[in-house]
Write a protein that holds these residues in place. Sequence first.
Motif, mmCIF file in Angstrom:
data_model
loop_
_atom_site.group_PDB
_atom_site.id
_atom_site.type_symbol
_atom_site.label_atom_id
_atom_site.label_comp_id
_atom_site.label_asym_id
_atom_site.label_seq_id
_atom_site.Cartn_x
_atom_site.Cartn_y
_atom_site.Cartn_z
ATOM 1 N N ASP A 279 -14.503 4.109 -2.170
ATOM 2 C CA ASP A 279 -15.937 3.796 -2.166
ATOM 3 C C ASP A 279 -16.175 2.590 -1.269
ATOM 4 O OD1 ASP A 279 -15.180 1.510 -3.559
ATOM 5 O OD2 ASP A 279 -16.105 2.110 -5.448
ATOM 6 N N ALA A 280 -17.388 2.055 -1.307
ATOM 7 C CA ALA A 280 -17.772 0.990 -0.372
ATOM 8 C C ALA A 280 -17.651 -0.401 -0.992
ATOM 9 C CB ALA A 280 -19.199 1.220 0.110
ATOM 10 N N THR A 281 -16.672 -0.607 -1.865
ATOM 11 C CA THR A 281 -16.499 -1.901 -2.524
ATOM 12 C C THR A 281 -16.271 -3.019 -1.503
ATOM 13 O OG1 THR A 281 -15.604 -0.926 -4.534
ATOM 14 C CG2 THR A 281 -15.016 -3.218 -4.101
ATOM 15 N N VAL A 282 -16.987 -4.136 -1.715
ATOM 16 C CA VAL A 282 -16.816 -5.329 -0.895
ATOM 17 C C VAL A 282 -16.256 -6.422 -1.795
ATOM 18 C CG1 VAL A 282 -17.972 -7.098 0.476
ATOM 19 C CG2 VAL A 282 -18.700 -4.709 0.655
ATOM 20 N N MET A 283 -15.058 -6.862 -1.521
ATOM 21 C CA MET A 283 -14.420 -7.898 -2.332
ATOM 22 C C MET A 283 -14.977 -9.269 -1.962
ATOM 23 S SD MET A 283 -10.543 -6.369 -2.062
ATOM 24 C CE MET A 283 -9.738 -7.889 -2.612
ATOM 25 N N ASN A 284 -14.925 -10.205 -2.914
ATOM 26 C CA ASN A 284 -15.380 -11.549 -2.576
ATOM 27 C C ASN A 284 -14.271 -12.325 -1.868
ATOM 28 O OD1 ASN A 284 -13.625 -12.590 -4.558
ATOM 29 N ND2 ASN A 284 -15.250 -12.878 -6.068
ATOM 30 N N SER A 285 -14.620 -13.490 -1.376
ATOM 31 C CA SER A 285 -13.693 -14.273 -0.549
ATOM 32 C C SER A 285 -12.429 -14.642 -1.311
ATOM 33 C CB SER A 285 -14.392 -15.557 -0.076
ATOM 34 O OG SER A 285 -15.608 -15.276 0.553
ATOM 35 N N LEU A 286 -12.582 -15.047 -2.565
ATOM 36 C CA LEU A 286 -11.435 -15.497 -3.349
ATOM 37 C C LEU A 286 -10.463 -14.351 -3.606
ATOM 38 C CD1 LEU A 286 -10.399 -18.068 -4.695
ATOM 39 C CD2 LEU A 286 -11.586 -17.360 -6.788
ATOM 40 N N SER A 287 -10.992 -13.144 -3.835
ATOM 41 C CA SER A 287 -10.125 -11.987 -4.059
ATOM 42 C C SER A 287 -9.327 -11.671 -2.801
ATOM 43 C CB SER A 287 -10.965 -10.782 -4.473
ATOM 44 O OG SER A 287 -11.706 -11.067 -5.638
ATOM 45 N N VAL A 288 -9.983 -11.751 -1.644
ATOM 46 C CA VAL A 288 -9.287 -11.520 -0.381
ATOM 47 C C VAL A 288 -8.206 -12.582 -0.183
ATOM 48 C CG1 VAL A 288 -9.548 -11.491 2.132
ATOM 49 C CG2 VAL A 288 -11.261 -10.370 0.676
ATOM 50 N N LEU A 289 -8.555 -13.821 -0.430
ATOM 51 C CA LEU A 289 -7.605 -14.917 -0.246
ATOM 52 C C LEU A 289 -6.374 -14.736 -1.134
ATOM 53 C CD1 LEU A 289 -7.277 -17.671 1.244
ATOM 54 C CD2 LEU A 289 -8.254 -18.737 -0.788
ATOM 55 N N ASN A 290 -6.596 -14.342 -2.384
ATOM 56 C CA ASN A 290 -5.466 -14.124 -3.285
ATOM 57 C C ASN A 290 -4.529 -13.040 -2.756
ATOM 58 O OD1 ASN A 290 -6.448 -16.063 -5.001
ATOM 59 N ND2 ASN A 290 -7.199 -14.639 -6.552
ATOM 60 N N GLN A 291 -5.094 -11.980 -2.183
ATOM 61 C CA GLN A 291 -4.258 -10.922 -1.605
ATOM 62 C C GLN A 291 -3.447 -11.448 -0.429
ATOM 63 O OE1 GLN A 291 -3.924 -7.440 -2.552
ATOM 64 N NE2 GLN A 291 -4.741 -8.408 -4.395
ATOM 65 N N LEU A 292 -4.084 -12.223 0.432
ATOM 66 C CA LEU A 292 -3.392 -12.732 1.618
ATOM 67 C C LEU A 292 -2.325 -13.770 1.264
ATOM 68 C CD1 LEU A 292 -6.413 -13.126 4.082
ATOM 69 C CD2 LEU A 292 -4.801 -11.217 3.905
ATOM 70 N N GLU B 216 -1.037 -6.261 -2.675
ATOM 71 C CA GLU B 216 -0.937 -4.819 -2.889
ATOM 72 C C GLU B 216 -2.073 -4.055 -2.218
ATOM 73 O OE1 GLU B 216 -0.476 -3.837 -6.997
ATOM 74 O OE2 GLU B 216 0.983 -5.438 -7.360
ATOM 75 N N LEU B 217 -3.233 -4.699 -2.065
ATOM 76 C CA LEU B 217 -4.378 -4.029 -1.462
ATOM 77 C C LEU B 217 -4.379 -4.121 0.062
ATOM 78 C CD1 LEU B 217 -7.229 -5.128 -3.919
ATOM 79 C CD2 LEU B 217 -5.905 -3.008 -3.931
ATOM 80 N N CYS B 218 -3.445 -4.889 0.626
ATOM 81 C CA CYS B 218 -3.396 -5.031 2.086
ATOM 82 C C CYS B 218 -2.951 -3.743 2.766
ATOM 83 C CB CYS B 218 -2.439 -6.154 2.495
ATOM 84 S SG CYS B 218 -3.074 -7.823 2.176
ATOM 85 N N ALA B 219 -2.158 -2.955 2.051
ATOM 86 C CA ALA B 219 -1.614 -1.747 2.661
ATOM 87 C C ALA B 219 -2.724 -0.744 2.918
ATOM 88 C CB ALA B 219 -0.559 -1.140 1.748
ATOM 89 N N GLY C 142 -3.473 3.173 3.332
ATOM 90 C CA GLY C 142 -2.839 4.464 3.094
ATOM 91 C C GLY C 142 -1.446 4.311 2.519
ATOM 92 N N GLY C 143 -1.228 3.219 1.778
ATOM 93 C CA GLY C 143 0.074 2.992 1.158
ATOM 94 C C GLY C 143 1.096 2.383 2.079
ATOM 95 N N GLN C 144 0.718 2.048 3.326
ATOM 96 C CA GLN C 144 1.673 1.495 4.286
ATOM 97 C C GLN C 144 1.111 0.222 4.911
ATOM 98 O OE1 GLN C 144 2.611 4.524 7.127
ATOM 99 N NE2 GLN C 144 3.704 5.797 5.645
ATOM 100 N N GLY C 145 2.028 -0.592 5.431
ATOM 101 C CA GLY C 145 1.625 -1.830 6.080
ATOM 102 C C GLY C 145 1.652 -3.002 5.111
ATOM 103 N N ASP C 146 1.368 -4.196 5.640
ATOM 104 C CA ASP C 146 1.336 -5.388 4.808
ATOM 105 C C ASP C 146 0.184 -6.266 5.258
ATOM 106 O OD1 ASP C 146 2.189 -6.447 7.220
ATOM 107 O OD2 ASP C 146 4.228 -6.825 6.546
ATOM 108 N N CYS C 147 0.087 -7.477 4.687
ATOM 109 C CA CYS C 147 -1.049 -8.343 4.994
ATOM 110 C C CYS C 147 -1.032 -8.825 6.441
ATOM 111 C CB CYS C 147 -1.066 -9.533 4.030
ATOM 112 S SG CYS C 147 -1.501 -9.070 2.329
ATOM 113 N N ALA C 148 0.159 -9.022 7.001
ATOM 114 C CA ALA C 148 0.230 -9.446 8.401
ATOM 115 C C ALA C 148 -0.357 -8.376 9.313
ATOM 116 C CB ALA C 148 1.679 -9.747 8.778
ATOM 117 N N ALA C 149 -0.009 -7.126 9.042
ATOM 118 C CA ALA C 149 -0.553 -6.029 9.845
ATOM 119 C C ALA C 149 -2.061 -5.896 9.627
ATOM 120 C CB ALA C 149 0.150 -4.725 9.483
ATOM 121 N N LEU C 150 -2.494 -6.108 8.386
ATOM 122 C CA LEU C 150 -3.930 -6.033 8.092
ATOM 123 C C LEU C 150 -4.693 -7.096 8.867
ATOM 124 C CD1 LEU C 150 -6.271 -4.878 6.262
ATOM 125 C CD2 LEU C 150 -5.761 -6.791 4.727
#
Length: 814
Positions: free
Chosen positions: A640-653, A658-661, A663-671
């Motif tokens: 869906d069109a979910t937009v995460m807030n800044s803090l959620s993005v920062l926690n992932q980075l 886990e959400l950086c991938a 299609g199940g592939q890649g990592d935060c650096a690639a993102l």
Amino acid sequence: MNTKTVGPLRRKGSWGRRVATGVLGTLLLLGAAGGGAYAWLRATSEPQRAGNVDLTGLGGRVQVTRDAWGVPHIRAQTDEDAVFALGFVHWQDRAWQMDFQRRVAQGRLAEVLGEAALPQDRFLRTWGFQRAAQSALPALDARSRRLIAAYTAGVNAAQGRGKTALEFRILGYTPEAWQDVDTVSWSKLMAFDLGGNYDDEVMNARVARRLGAGGLDQVTAPYPANGPTILSADEVGAQSAAPQTGATSDAPHLPDTPSLPDTPGLPEATVAALRAHLRAAEALGMQHVPGKGSNDWVIAGSRTATGKPILADDPHLALTAPMLWYLADVQGSELKAIGASIPGLPAIVIGRNARVAWGVTNMNPDVQDLYVEPEGARLTSRQEVIRVKGQADVAITVRESEHGPIISDNGGGGLNFADAGPRVALKWTALQPGDTTMDAFLGLNYAQNWPDFTRALSRYVGPSQNFVYADVDGNTGYYAPGRVPIREGWDGSLPVPGDGSREWRGFIPFGELPHTFNPADGLVVTANNKVVPDGYPYLLGNTRNWAEPYRARRITDLLTATPKLSVADVQRTQLDTRSLVWADFRPILLATKPGSDRARQALGTLQGWDGNMTTGSVGALLFEAWLMQLQEMARDELNDATVMNSLSVLNQLRGVGELCAQGGQGDCAALLTRTLDAAITDLQARLGDDMTGWTYGTLHQVASNHRAFGKVSALAWLFNHHAPTPGGTNTVNVARPEHGTYAQTHGASYRQIVDLSDPDRSLYIGSLGQAGSPLAPHATDQMNRWIGGQYLPMSTRAADWGNTQTLTLHPAGQ
């Protein structure tokens, strides 16, 4: 001139794009009638603002002096006459706005806007805003009912003068007389706008279904353990020593860490029905968006240059044309208040009187719950008939359980309850009988001291707000009033079974709600952040309820950096555009491996950027564009069109990511590499190849749009107002760019700074102007001042009003 409508515009998009356009709109668009048409329109729509007028319903003479910015200064011998005059000028300047907002509450938009408004009417009738307003009116005290009646008489006296707002001419209808309940209904809409987490529960149900309960903290980050709270542990512990009013209770306290309940499964059809209500709310500008919040703070005299308190407030709400607020100075025999009113309400909502000042921000406790009703649950039902312009009436069935309306019914698009699967009911404090919030707002206008202030707030129901307080004697305080449910063993973040296992256990007693009086450190700062530390004995909301901590931290840093603060220091703080979000993201983003020469150039620009979100900054636009791309990282997991807030993005980075991938592939650096390229590609398509010309203000512009004609191409140019603005995501001067458009649709809708050493040296400003008509001289004359950080004098002294016009209201027959 013929003002009959010529039929709807058949364009895809929201109902606003398909509003019927009149012959008048076409003439305005083409300029066929020239200057004479404008003169005629102004003459037949602009109200009388000078001279004398006789009116039925007045007890004595009232003088209404509009200052150089169109702000009325009302002087009456009684409070009833003063409020009568407020209703009179509200309708003079904002008739369409008042009629539109009551039609929203009533669910009667399709009567004048046609079939395109049916989803909104279905939503509004199902939730029952008008029914809730009707149940609240009898609960008000005698003074409130008397003043509301006087206000109604003033509105109808203005309506009887025969001037017609431009919107009524275009749509070809005459508004009905104002009624007392119309005043209460607007407060219900504000409660929805600011007071619940229904939309969060719908999203959380989808997240939990796809990612499990642990996915909630990934998509929406919990409030940080080190984030600032409005009250300290010492202040919470000292509450019993502070002056209190209201009932006490031996209601059971909650455990510190409630567990998540087992969530009943919601099939996609049910979620779709619930989200249809969200889309209807979005079309009305009533949706929850990041950045819709507020800042307010109060500074004790021990921290100011004058030795007296300073109180500041800037509520962040939708920026519309006309603007939400209407500045006014209202003085009767006892009622003597100045500040921001809302057309439709007989009170100053935010402001001051001669002794006391107050400000508000959204506390955002969890006051809504979704209940999945079991088979066999007892339901009642009623029929609602929606009149549709140019078409047959539409009948809907609204069902209710003991918890509230079944909102999985009537989702729109022909969906009925037989299609929606499980029946989901909404329980919400604002829909329950006995709402006396209007008593509270009127009481604040009369308050002379802290006991008066808290006594007024004891009548407050919702939407729960952070109220800051200051008085001329040097006292400061804070209170968070309203009905906040007590939940035992669950936190309200997900839908729960309606089988009786998850019921509210009453409300937090007024005397035990968060508050402080004359705090020892002389400072209270609120920015929709977490209210109390974890030791507070009640649960106000789950860990994801609060705004990110950036604004609260920045305000506190600025206010504590100067030993003795002045009004000018407070102005600079309100207007601050330094991004602490950038400070957190900077080391991560600058370590990104560039995927192209243009990405390397962008990183070089960001390397030299100081984090200040100014209109001329290239770095500001690059950062916001990149952040928008990163905020979409959960879309493939959630589909869906979910937009995460800044803090959620920062926690992932920063973490596992886990959400950086993709299609199940890649990592935060690639993102990071991929999203930087995507941001650059997007900006290049919008602004061309020269990156040095990609300034923030080119795309980031305030969008004060009309709620009916804002997306009607033949009329939008006349009713909408745009201009470049500073500020960004989570800056103190909140100006979050809308995802995908970069427009600023929400922000500081009003600003005030009250100097308690000399209240008439206080300041205020609105986002647009006093007048509702786009042809009026005061339609937009505050906008450039507001953008540029200027203010108007919040003064009751005639010497501060500049050029004036005076209209004297006389009782008819005297």
